[in-house]
Motif scaffolding. Structure first.
Motif, PDB file in Angstrom:
ATOM      1  N   HIS A 174       0.832  -1.127  -0.068  1.00  8.79           N
ATOM      2  CA  HIS A 174       0.043  -0.093   0.085  1.00  8.79           C
ATOM      3  C   HIS A 174       0.841   1.415  -0.002  1.00  8.79           C
ATOM      4  CE1 HIS A 174      -3.389   2.626   0.420  1.00  8.79           C
ATOM      5  NE2 HIS A 174      -3.050   3.013   1.523  1.00  8.79           N
ATOM      6  N   GLN A 237      -4.957  12.479   4.212  1.00  2.00           N
ATOM      7  CA  GLN A 237      -4.527  11.097   4.925  1.00  2.00           C
ATOM      8  C   GLN A 237      -3.339  11.020   4.766  1.00  2.00           C
ATOM      9  OE1 GLN A 237      -7.259   8.375   3.047  1.00  2.00           O
ATOM     10  NE2 GLN A 237      -6.652   6.799   4.419  1.00  2.00           N
ATOM     11  N   ILE A 241      -0.371   9.793   7.474  1.00  2.00           N
ATOM     12  CA  ILE A 241       0.532   8.529   7.480  1.00  2.00           C
ATOM     13  C   ILE A 241       1.706   8.966   7.598  1.00  2.00           C
ATOM     14  CG2 ILE A 241       1.043   6.915   5.982  1.00  2.00           C
ATOM     15  CD1 ILE A 241      -1.964   6.725   5.002  1.00  2.00           C
TER      16      ILE A 241
ATOM     17  N   ASP B 247      -7.435   1.668   6.963  1.00  2.00           N
ATOM     18  CA  ASP B 247      -8.530   2.414   6.200  1.00  2.00           C
ATOM     19  C   ASP B 247      -8.060   2.950   5.003  1.00  2.00           C
ATOM     20  OD1 ASP B 247     -10.054   1.854   8.596  1.00  2.00           O
ATOM     21  OD2 ASP B 247      -9.330   4.018   9.662  1.00  2.00           O
ATOM     22  N   SER B 248      -6.814   3.138   4.958  1.00  2.00           N
ATOM     23  CA  SER B 248      -6.129   3.892   3.523  1.00  2.00           C
ATOM     24  C   SER B 248      -6.324   2.697   2.671  1.00  2.00           C
ATOM     25  CB  SER B 248      -4.692   4.361   3.602  1.00  2.00           C
ATOM     26  OG  SER B 248      -4.366   5.028   2.815  1.00  2.00           O
ATOM     27  N   ILE B 249      -6.155   1.569   2.886  1.00  2.00           N
ATOM     28  CA  ILE B 249      -6.414   0.616   1.638  1.00  2.00           C
ATOM     29  C   ILE B 249      -7.823   0.442   1.380  1.00  2.00           C
ATOM     30  CG2 ILE B 249      -6.167  -1.949   1.325  1.00  2.00           C
ATOM     31  CD1 ILE B 249      -3.679  -2.201   3.170  1.00  2.00           C
ATOM     32  N   LYS B 251     -10.026   2.351   1.196  1.00  2.00           N
ATOM     33  CA  LYS B 251     -10.319   3.875   0.330  1.00  2.00           C
ATOM     34  C   LYS B 251      -9.895   3.451  -0.987  1.00  2.00           C
ATOM     35  CE  LYS B 251     -11.037   6.972   4.013  1.00  2.00           C
ATOM     36  NZ  LYS B 251     -10.061   7.878   5.015  1.00  2.00           N
ATOM     37  N   THR B 252      -9.177   2.478  -1.180  1.00  2.00           N
ATOM     38  CA  THR B 252      -8.737   2.119  -2.700  1.00  2.00           C
ATOM     39  C   THR B 252      -9.501   1.079  -3.426  1.00  2.00           C
ATOM     40  OG1 THR B 252      -7.267   0.328  -2.119  1.00  2.00           O
ATOM     41  CG2 THR B 252      -6.153   2.656  -2.190  1.00  2.00           C
TER      42      THR B 252
END
Lengths: 253, 253
Positions: A174, A237, A241, B247-249, B251-252
């Motif tokens: 990611h 975001q 990170i 969470d960021s993953i 969103k993809t």
């Protein structure tokens, strides 16, 4: 040895093909989606079965390679199976098979699989656990045909290993993706980062990551850290990170 | 071509050795720590100089490979230099050299360097920028002796590239380190993760990271995500990183 494979996703496909390539017979493949079972079965000279009640009850090994949440339910439907039953999950306890079966185990290949990329099993750690010695012996026999990297590990430790693997692989990939987002937004190609990505992974093959950390955070290069954060002001975001990982690196100094 | 190298850290050392190996003469090395300059100079048949005023004002190229914050100050001390002056930083603007010099540029090798590990420059992207055509030509001439991967890029884009590289390399290595922490706490060896780390990097050599993402977050496997977070309850920082990256993953998707 006759093996039945339950599942036809990434892990099931790579595993079944590796077993077939090792001259072990995969007789049947079942999947929620019969078409996927058919596709896999065609590649390894097996039979796709549409219903779990068609399973060969006398096969030696049944490998369940499906999503974690479904393993208990599928095991329940296979309770007449007389051979050795094993799942391939990093996160599911061995005891998911207790009460239903006499011989059961876990056969967890610690690797990331994508449909589009072939992979050699020779170095993949195959993490084994079983409810008794004879089950363990049989799993070792199968594993030994695929890889020279066989690890016995109990459910508690396997869970932690799976968690560590999420950090080292899923989150890492990611971060590659976030880097690609930054590049794309600036009309730059991902190609330019590929040698860096390979070398970053290569460096920790003969060293520990703590000893080869580079970058502004480990150098405590405050000016660059601040400049980078300014570049991310419009992407909250990514900024978050950036901050949390930089702070985490600083704590290792 | 005669090159002077200012600095004797990781980047300076690897670069100077690569230049020497390409049969280009490095005549002098200077460092804040004369002993480091001496160590590097001995390896490449150069002379370590203790004072910047000893620099050969007629050398063709002066490469400044020191920490970002010090480049402006060092450049100021070198203003009598008549050749081409260039720094090797990803984050510092070309214009740090303006007003002082006639010919100047940037020579940024996009790679991670550790003292303990040798590396081939052949595939390393060498990112070049210069204030005029003749300076660019000279930088290209030097770069072409080291690598076949030469990229012209301006200061604005180079800054973004450097930021992307921090995500793809520095943060990635730190995730390896966090994985190692989890393993150590459970009496597991980092060795077991090494094949996974190599394959994760290998997968994106012929694909984009978005297309090969695996793991519980991309599958939206809520049960595993919750279990993992429970395992991290005693380590709030790891838990925070786990949540924000998962969470960021998601969103993809």
């Amino acid at each position: 040895m006759k093996v039945v494979v339950i599942g036809a996703g990434n892990v099931a496909t790579h595993l079944a093909k590796a077993i077939y390539a090792a001259n072990v017979q995969v007789t049947q493949v079942w999947s929620y989606h019969n078409q996927n079972a058919q596709t896999l079965a065609n590649q390894i000279n097996a039979k796709a079965i549409a219903n779990l009640n068609e399973i060969d009850l006398d096969a030696d090994v049944c490998l369940i390679s499906i999503k974690d949440d479904a393993i208990a339910d599928i095991a329940n439907q296979l309770k007449d199976f007389r051979g050795l039953i094993a799942h391939t999950s990093g996160a599911v306890n061995l005891e998911v098979f207790a009460n239903h079966f006499e011989n059961y185990g876990v056969f967890y290949p610690l690797q990331t699989f994508s449909k589009s990329k072939d992979i050699s099993f020779a170095d993949i750690p195959l993490c084994l656990e079983a409810n008794n010695e004879s089950s363990l012996t049989r799993l070792k026999e199968l594993a030994g045909k695929l890889s020279k990297n066989i690890v016995e590990i109990n459910s508690e430790k396997r869970k932690m290993l799976h968690l560590a693997a999420v950090f080292a692989c899923n989150f890492t990939n990611h971060l590659y993706e976030l880097a690609d987002e930054i590049l794309k937004a600036n009309q730059l190609e991902f190609d330019i980062l590929r040698p860096l990505i390979v070398e970053t992974a290569a460096k920790v093959q003969n060293a520990f990551p703590l000893d080869v950390q580079t970058g502004p955070a480990i150098r405590n290069d405050e000016q660059t850290l601040i400049k980078h954060q300014e570049l991310l002001l419009q992407q909250p975001q990514l900024l978050e990170i950036y901050k949390i990982l930089s702070d985490s690196i600083k704590k290792t100094i």
